[in-house]
Design an enzyme around this catalytic site. Structure first.
Site, short mmCIF file in Angstrom:
data_model
loop_
_atom_site.label_atom_id
_atom_site.label_comp_id
_atom_site.label_asym_id
_atom_site.label_seq_id
_atom_site.Cartn_x
_atom_site.Cartn_y
_atom_site.Cartn_z
N ASN A 64 -0.79 5.40 -22.68
CA ASN A 64 -1.38 4.52 -21.44
C ASN A 64 -2.84 4.61 -20.92
O ASN A 64 -2.81 5.75 -20.39
CB ASN A 64 -0.35 4.50 -20.51
CG ASN A 64 -0.63 4.02 -19.13
OD1 ASN A 64 -1.45 2.79 -19.11
ND2 ASN A 64 0.10 4.19 -17.94
N TRP A 65 -3.70 4.00 -21.44
CA TRP A 65 -5.10 4.39 -21.13
C TRP A 65 -5.41 3.79 -19.67
O TRP A 65 -6.56 4.20 -19.14
CB TRP A 65 -5.91 3.33 -21.90
CG TRP A 65 -6.17 4.09 -23.44
CD1 TRP A 65 -5.48 4.96 -23.94
CD2 TRP A 65 -7.28 3.50 -24.48
NE1 TRP A 65 -5.71 5.21 -25.38
CE2 TRP A 65 -6.85 4.51 -25.50
CE3 TRP A 65 -8.19 2.74 -24.40
CZ2 TRP A 65 -7.69 4.50 -26.57
CZ3 TRP A 65 -8.89 2.67 -25.48
CH2 TRP A 65 -8.87 3.60 -26.62
N LYS A 66 -4.49 3.18 -19.01
CA LYS A 66 -4.57 2.89 -17.44
C LYS A 66 -6.40 2.16 -17.33
O LYS A 66 -6.30 1.28 -18.38
CB LYS A 66 -4.64 4.00 -16.69
CG LYS A 66 -3.65 4.92 -16.91
CD LYS A 66 -3.22 5.90 -15.86
CE LYS A 66 -2.21 6.92 -16.21
NZ LYS A 66 -1.67 7.69 -15.21
N HIS A 86 5.52 0.86 -14.15
CA HIS A 86 4.66 1.78 -13.94
C HIS A 86 4.50 2.51 -12.41
O HIS A 86 4.38 1.51 -11.51
CB HIS A 86 3.30 1.97 -14.54
CG HIS A 86 2.71 3.22 -14.90
ND1 HIS A 86 2.11 3.97 -13.64
CD2 HIS A 86 2.44 4.30 -15.71
CE1 HIS A 86 1.61 5.19 -14.13
NE2 HIS A 86 1.92 5.39 -15.19
N GLU A 108 2.41 3.63 -10.98
CA GLU A 108 0.93 3.43 -10.07
C GLU A 108 1.18 1.89 -9.64
O GLU A 108 0.49 1.57 -8.62
CB GLU A 108 -0.19 3.51 -11.12
CG GLU A 108 -0.48 5.17 -11.10
CD GLU A 108 -1.15 5.36 -12.29
OE1 GLU A 108 -1.74 4.75 -13.30
OE2 GLU A 108 -0.96 6.75 -12.76
N GLU A 123 9.50 9.12 -16.02
CA GLU A 123 8.23 9.39 -15.47
C GLU A 123 8.12 10.19 -13.92
O GLU A 123 8.32 9.16 -12.98
CB GLU A 123 6.97 8.60 -15.68
CG GLU A 123 6.90 8.07 -16.86
CD GLU A 123 5.41 7.49 -17.29
OE1 GLU A 123 4.85 8.08 -17.91
OE2 GLU A 123 5.03 6.55 -16.51
N GLY A 149 -0.17 13.00 -13.98
CA GLY A 149 -1.83 13.27 -14.11
C GLY A 149 -2.05 14.65 -13.08
O GLY A 149 -3.14 14.86 -12.45
N SER A 157 2.21 14.24 -17.61
CA SER A 157 1.44 15.55 -17.87
C SER A 157 1.73 16.17 -19.35
O SER A 157 1.77 17.43 -19.44
CB SER A 157 1.47 16.55 -16.93
OG SER A 157 0.80 16.25 -15.77
N GLY A 175 -0.55 9.50 -20.52
CA GLY A 175 -1.81 9.03 -19.68
C GLY A 175 -2.96 9.68 -20.32
O GLY A 175 -3.61 9.21 -21.27
N GLY A 176 -3.60 10.58 -19.50
CA GLY A 176 -4.72 11.09 -19.76
C GLY A 176 -4.97 11.60 -21.18
O GLY A 176 -6.30 11.55 -21.67
C1 PEP Z 1 1.10 7.91 -17.08
O1 PEP Z 1 0.33 7.36 -16.48
O2 PEP Z 1 2.11 7.16 -17.61
C2 PEP Z 1 1.10 9.16 -17.31
C3 PEP Z 1 2.09 9.87 -18.18
O3 PEP Z 1 -0.07 9.89 -17.14
P1 PEP Z 1 -0.31 11.49 -17.51
O4 PEP Z 1 0.23 11.77 -19.02
O5 PEP Z 1 -1.95 11.59 -17.31
O6 PEP Z 1 0.39 12.42 -16.95
#
Ligand code: PEP
Length: 256
Positions: free
Chosen positions: A14-16, A101, A103, A171, A177, A216, A237-238
């Site tokens: 997920n590049w956001k 999600h 966010e 999640e 993050g 994470s 994500g990241g």
């Molecule tokens: C996400 O936003 O779905 C996520 C899991 O982010 P991260 O891997 O950066 O914690």
């Protein structure tokens, strides 16, 4: 290597709100890395911003990478300035759509009912849908994790969904993050709980639904997390932004 799974795992990035046309180079590097792994090891999905879907289509052609979107509007078309429908995303190359999600649930006050409508729209557009659920830190502290996840799962799942249409991403909001993750036992408990709810919803077919862990995940912890029972891949994500890191996670499922 993570134990052979009965369901084909998915590793989704997920590049956001990150990525420009210049990010094509990451996609090309990832495609090169993926040649070092058997095609059947896991499915690989990249969810870039909607602006890049069409542009990335030619880069993923002939590779194992499938494209996904990060959200969709619940309606097919109409007077919704700035929004993008599931049908438009599918038209631009999305095979998957993430909905719910945390966010979006936080930044845009999305309710379970809205997430459910969006999931229904994604399915109607012919996409697979990744429905995100997860508790906040305060909910975990109050021992409300299973109640929260159970409610989100029940109320975000459209009537029209078949087992083959959906993937669930667990999640924990406090793990996204932050570099913090639940213990393996805590992950196993929630994933086992989600599996039991999927059996209740889909009968025997509940066993075929993939449940991803997100929060994470990085190369250093991927092997351990992805090996947990009922963890059928990751939503990342990241660490999905750089091909090297993302491959470092994907190769938990083996490399030639
Ligand atoms: C996400 O936003 O779905 C996520 C899991 O982010 P991260 O891997 O950066 O914690």
């Amino acid at each position: 290597m993570a134990k052979k799974k009965t369901r084909t795992p998915i590793v989704a990035g997920n590049w956001k709100m990150n990525g420009l046309m210049s990010s094509k180079s990451e996609l090309k590097t990832l495609a090169k890395h993926l040649k070092k792994q058997s095609k059947s090891a896991c499915d690989v999905v990249i969810c870039p911003p909607a602006t890049l879907l069409k542009a990335f289509q030619s880069d993923v052609k002939g590779t194992r990478i499938k494209l996904g979107a990060q959200d969709c509007h619940q309606n097919q078309s109409g007077a919704h300035t700035g929004d993008v429908s599931a049908q438009m995303l599918a038209d631009a190359g999305a095979k998957w759509i993430i909905v719910g999600h945390s966010e979006r649930r936080t930044d845009h006050k999305e309710t379970d009912a809205l997430v459910c409508a969006k999931a229904g729209a994604a399915i109607a557009a012919g996409c697979g849908v990744i429905i995100c659920v997860g508790e906040t830190e305060a909910q975990r502290d109050k021992k409300m994790t299973l109640r929260t996840v159970g409610r989100q799962l029940k109320n975000s799942m459209p009537e029209t969904a078949n087992a083959g249409d959906v993937v669930i991403a667990y999640e924990p909001v406090w793990a996204i993050g932050t570099g913090r993750t639940p213990t393996n036992e805590e992950i196993a408990e929630v994933h086992g709980f989600i599996r039991s709810k999927l059996f209740a919803r889909f009968g025997d077919e509940g066993k075929s639904v993939r449940i991803l862990y997100g929060g994470s995940v990085k190369p250093a912890n991927a092997r351990e997390i992805l090996a947990i029972e009922n963890v059928d891949g990751g939503l990342v994500g990241g660490a999905s932004l750089k091909a090297k890191d993302f491959w470092g996670i994907i190769k938990a499922y083996g490399a030639k």
